[in-house]
Every structure is written in structure tokens, then in C-alpha cells.
Design an enzyme around this catalytic site. Sequence first.
Site, mmCIF file in Angstrom:
data_model
loop_
_atom_site.group_PDB
_atom_site.id
_atom_site.type_symbol
_atom_site.label_atom_id
_atom_site.label_comp_id
_atom_site.label_asym_id
_atom_site.label_seq_id
_atom_site.Cartn_x
_atom_site.Cartn_y
_atom_site.Cartn_z
ATOM 1 N N ALA A 73 -8.744 10.038 6.073
ATOM 2 C CA ALA A 73 -7.997 9.718 7.304
ATOM 3 C C ALA A 73 -8.840 8.957 8.322
ATOM 4 O O ALA A 73 -8.376 8.704 9.427
ATOM 5 C CB ALA A 73 -7.455 11.004 7.931
ATOM 6 N N SER A 74 -10.065 8.592 7.959
ATOM 7 C CA SER A 74 -10.920 7.925 8.956
ATOM 8 C C SER A 74 -10.565 6.461 9.113
ATOM 9 O O SER A 74 -10.936 5.843 10.097
ATOM 10 C CB SER A 74 -12.394 8.056 8.573
ATOM 11 O OG SER A 74 -12.645 7.410 7.340
ATOM 12 N N VAL A 133 -13.613 14.756 -1.393
ATOM 13 C CA VAL A 133 -12.527 15.280 -2.242
ATOM 14 C C VAL A 133 -12.970 15.541 -3.691
ATOM 15 O O VAL A 133 -12.245 16.182 -4.440
ATOM 16 C CB VAL A 133 -11.274 14.355 -2.253
ATOM 17 C CG1 VAL A 133 -10.644 14.253 -0.879
ATOM 18 C CG2 VAL A 133 -11.588 12.982 -2.831
ATOM 19 N N ASN A 184 -4.642 11.582 0.332
ATOM 20 C CA ASN A 184 -4.622 10.125 0.472
ATOM 21 C C ASN A 184 -5.950 9.457 0.102
ATOM 22 O O ASN A 184 -5.961 8.268 -0.202
ATOM 23 C CB ASN A 184 -4.246 9.797 1.933
ATOM 24 C CG ASN A 184 -4.504 8.361 2.297
ATOM 25 O OD1 ASN A 184 -3.684 7.495 2.013
ATOM 26 N ND2 ASN A 184 -5.661 8.069 2.902
ATOM 27 N N SER A 197 0.184 4.282 -5.592
ATOM 28 C CA SER A 197 0.145 2.825 -5.393
ATOM 29 C C SER A 197 1.206 2.218 -6.293
ATOM 30 O O SER A 197 1.654 2.854 -7.249
ATOM 31 C CB SER A 197 -1.233 2.300 -5.790
ATOM 32 O OG SER A 197 -1.281 0.891 -5.700
ATOM 33 N N TYR A 221 -8.489 2.095 -11.693
ATOM 34 C CA TYR A 221 -7.713 2.437 -10.495
ATOM 35 C C TYR A 221 -6.242 2.657 -10.866
ATOM 36 O O TYR A 221 -5.607 3.638 -10.453
ATOM 37 C CB TYR A 221 -7.852 1.297 -9.475
ATOM 38 C CG TYR A 221 -7.028 1.469 -8.227
ATOM 39 C CD1 TYR A 221 -7.448 2.309 -7.204
ATOM 40 C CD2 TYR A 221 -5.824 0.787 -8.067
ATOM 41 C CE1 TYR A 221 -6.692 2.467 -6.046
ATOM 42 C CE2 TYR A 221 -5.064 0.928 -6.915
ATOM 43 C CZ TYR A 221 -5.503 1.770 -5.908
ATOM 44 O OH TYR A 221 -4.748 1.926 -4.772
ATOM 45 N N LYS A 256 -3.914 6.001 -10.421
ATOM 46 C CA LYS A 256 -2.709 6.038 -9.580
ATOM 47 C C LYS A 256 -1.477 6.447 -10.402
ATOM 48 O O LYS A 256 -0.593 7.152 -9.905
ATOM 49 C CB LYS A 256 -2.510 4.677 -8.906
ATOM 50 C CG LYS A 256 -3.611 4.338 -7.908
ATOM 51 C CD LYS A 256 -3.444 5.129 -6.632
ATOM 52 C CE LYS A 256 -4.722 5.586 -6.026
ATOM 53 N NZ LYS A 256 -4.539 6.395 -4.823
HETATM 54 P P1 NAP Z 1 -9.715 2.639 2.962
HETATM 55 O O1 NAP Z 1 -9.325 1.876 4.177
HETATM 56 O O2 NAP Z 1 -10.896 2.179 2.154
HETATM 57 O O3 NAP Z 1 -9.951 4.162 3.396
HETATM 58 C C1 NAP Z 1 -10.276 5.122 2.427
HETATM 59 C C2 NAP Z 1 -10.417 6.474 3.088
HETATM 60 O O4 NAP Z 1 -10.739 7.437 2.090
HETATM 61 C C3 NAP Z 1 -11.537 6.525 4.117
HETATM 62 O O5 NAP Z 1 -11.168 7.398 5.150
HETATM 63 C C4 NAP Z 1 -12.709 7.113 3.331
HETATM 64 O O6 NAP Z 1 -13.618 7.714 4.225
HETATM 65 C C5 NAP Z 1 -11.946 8.107 2.451
HETATM 66 N N1 NAP Z 1 -12.646 8.503 1.227
HETATM 67 C C6 NAP Z 1 -13.081 7.727 0.215
HETATM 68 N N2 NAP Z 1 -13.663 8.480 -0.731
HETATM 69 C C7 NAP Z 1 -13.589 9.771 -0.300
HETATM 70 C C8 NAP Z 1 -14.017 11.009 -0.834
HETATM 71 N N3 NAP Z 1 -14.674 11.098 -2.007
HETATM 72 N N4 NAP Z 1 -13.757 12.135 -0.135
HETATM 73 C C9 NAP Z 1 -13.119 12.083 1.064
HETATM 74 N N5 NAP Z 1 -12.679 10.930 1.612
HETATM 75 C C10 NAP Z 1 -12.928 9.789 0.939
HETATM 76 O O7 NAP Z 1 -8.509 2.752 1.932
HETATM 77 P P2 NAP Z 1 -6.931 2.492 2.102
HETATM 78 O O8 NAP Z 1 -6.677 1.098 1.732
HETATM 79 O O9 NAP Z 1 -6.453 3.028 3.377
HETATM 80 O O10 NAP Z 1 -6.401 3.407 0.891
HETATM 81 C C11 NAP Z 1 -5.994 4.756 1.114
HETATM 82 C C12 NAP Z 1 -5.161 5.189 -0.068
HETATM 83 O O11 NAP Z 1 -4.071 4.295 -0.207
HETATM 84 C C13 NAP Z 1 -5.921 5.173 -1.385
HETATM 85 O O12 NAP Z 1 -5.532 6.273 -2.166
HETATM 86 C C14 NAP Z 1 -5.466 3.873 -2.012
HETATM 87 O O13 NAP Z 1 -5.512 3.940 -3.402
HETATM 88 C C15 NAP Z 1 -4.035 3.794 -1.520
HETATM 89 N N6 NAP Z 1 -3.457 2.441 -1.502
HETATM 90 C C16 NAP Z 1 -3.918 1.485 -0.643
HETATM 91 C C17 NAP Z 1 -3.290 0.232 -0.636
HETATM 92 C C18 NAP Z 1 -3.702 -0.856 0.326
HETATM 93 O O14 NAP Z 1 -3.124 -1.943 0.269
HETATM 94 N N7 NAP Z 1 -4.630 -0.636 1.230
HETATM 95 C C19 NAP Z 1 -2.248 -0.038 -1.507
HETATM 96 C C20 NAP Z 1 -1.821 0.956 -2.380
HETATM 97 C C21 NAP Z 1 -2.429 2.206 -2.353
HETATM 98 P P3 NAP Z 1 -15.170 8.052 3.815
HETATM 99 O O15 NAP Z 1 -15.682 6.864 3.071
HETATM 100 O O16 NAP Z 1 -15.857 8.306 5.136
HETATM 101 O O17 NAP Z 1 -15.110 9.295 3.001
#
Ligand code: NAP
Length: 258
Positions: free
Chosen positions: A15-16, A65, A91, A143, A157, A161
Amino acid sequence: MFSPLTGRSVIVTGASKGIGRGIALRFGQAGCPVLVVSRNEMEARAVVDEILAAGGEARAFAADVTQPAQMEAMAAAALAAFGHLDILCANAGIFPAAKLGAMTAADFDAVIGTNLKGTFLAVSACLPAMKAQRFGRIILTSSITGPVTGFPGWSHYAASKAGQLGFMRTAAIELATSGITVNAVLPGNILTEGLTAMGADYIRQMEASVPMRRIGTVADVANAALFFASIEAGYITGQSLVIDGGQILPESLAALDP
Ligand code: NAP
């Protein structure tokens, strides 16, 4: 008109930033106390500050996680802070690209470990509290990539998903008599820090491939998560909702030709 979710507590992993931050802000706006979880506590605190500034309630919690004990500590922290644990948005996810041939076993394990096993660990940690209160809403961030589409460099990935949806369907059956629903949001391309890092060319190409001709926002995904969390969605379980501006619909580029 939907019943207010005011007072229902939420854990949002990852959520960061990005989609998780958008989900946390949206639930905060809806009057839900939010546990903002990421590995980096400073970044989680910044999101907490945003929720507090908007008049909501939130706490930061640093957890990975992939670590079962840290997921259990996360659930305990939500219970200690808010007295109950009603909604989990699982998430957190990573999406490093590597094509087959270059992808190592360690690359594959890292993506499956965070995205799929991390989902299992977060859900498992929250279940005892949800079962005890006979209420829970679990929302997974999957996704379109994997469940519906493919994209070069993301075979691990995509598997993670799609795997989340397999996990979800069986979990939904197992939890159906416990008052707990399990559903998934399937975002298309959403404008986040992660997507921005892929470069302006990638974003332009993606916009061109979306019938609505825009990349989605984190609020688009957060609103879908809020719907699955609603009281009125209580008879919906094991389902997935695509949020992609129509991206998966065209059967060829000709379908997008004005
Ligand atoms: P993001 O901006 O890179 O953010 C990822 C978040 O997950 C950050 O808060 C990160 O914080 C945290 N994280 C990563 N590894 C972690 C771990 N091992 N334990 C706890 N927290 C962890 O990613 P996003 O694009 O928002 O994606 C979020 C979700 O949406 C993912 O599941 C991704 O597959 C899905 N998604 C994204 C898109 C897109 O277009 N952006 C599309 C489809 C699906 P820290 O690194 O500080 O832990």
C-alpha cells in the site's frame, strides 16, 4: 445506494505506492481504518499521513508478504489497532521482466513467492480473525496478464496472476459458509510509479491499445475493490472483475481503427 463501510477495518498489502496506495486512500475516504503495509515503513507512513490529512484513520506496518511470521504479525497489528479485521486487500506484487532463456529459477521463485505464495500467506494470516467474527471480505489484486492475456517477459508474472485466481476459486468454496467472500480485481494498464518507470513509449503504446484511449487510474481499481468489500456484494464470491477500459476486447488492431 450502498451501505456505508464506516468502521470496517482494512489491511492493504503493498500500500505504499501504486494501486495499493490508491486502494488504501479510497478505503480511508470511505471511513475505514486502514493498516497500510509495505516492507518500507517510511513509505507506508507517508500514505498514512495522506489518509489522516483527509480525515481518515490509518496505521503503518512494515511486513514482507513472503514471510509467514510477518503476515501473522500484520493480522495481529490490525486486530490490536482496530479491534477487528474485516477486509483484506492482498495487493503486494512485483513484475520484473525476463524472457524465457534469460529467466532464472531464482527469478521465477521470486515472482511466484511474492505474488502467489504472498497472497496465500496474507490470506491465511487473516482467516482466524475473520472466521471468529463470521465476516470477511478478501480482495486479491490479480491482473489481465495471465488470466486473460500474455505479455513477453512476464511468463512468471502471468503464471502468478493466473495462479491467484485458481487459489481464489477454491478458497471461496472453503470459506463460503464462514461469511467470508474472496474476489479479485484484474487491472489492465494502470498509471503507477511502476508503470511510469517503464517509459513514455510504453505508456503511449498502451494508451493506443485501449479502446477508451487512456491508461487506468489507481482510483479505477480502488472503486472496484470497494465494491467487492461492500455489504451488498455479500453474495458474490470467487469472481473476478476486469478494470481495463476495454483493453482485452479488440480481436485485432483493426478493431481499434476509427
Ligand atoms: P508498485 O507501484 O510497484 O507497488 C508495489 C507495492 O507492493 C509497493 O507498496 C511495495 O512496497 C509492495 N511490495 C512489493 N513486494 C512486497 C513484499 N514482498 N512484501 C510486502 N510488500 C511488497 O506496483 P503496482 O503497479 O501498484 O502493482 C500492485 C499490484 O497490482 C500488483 O499485484 C500488480 O501485479 C498488480 N497490477 C498492476 C498493474 C499496473 O498497471 N500497475 C496492472 C495489473 C496488475 P515495498 O517495496 O516497500 O515492499
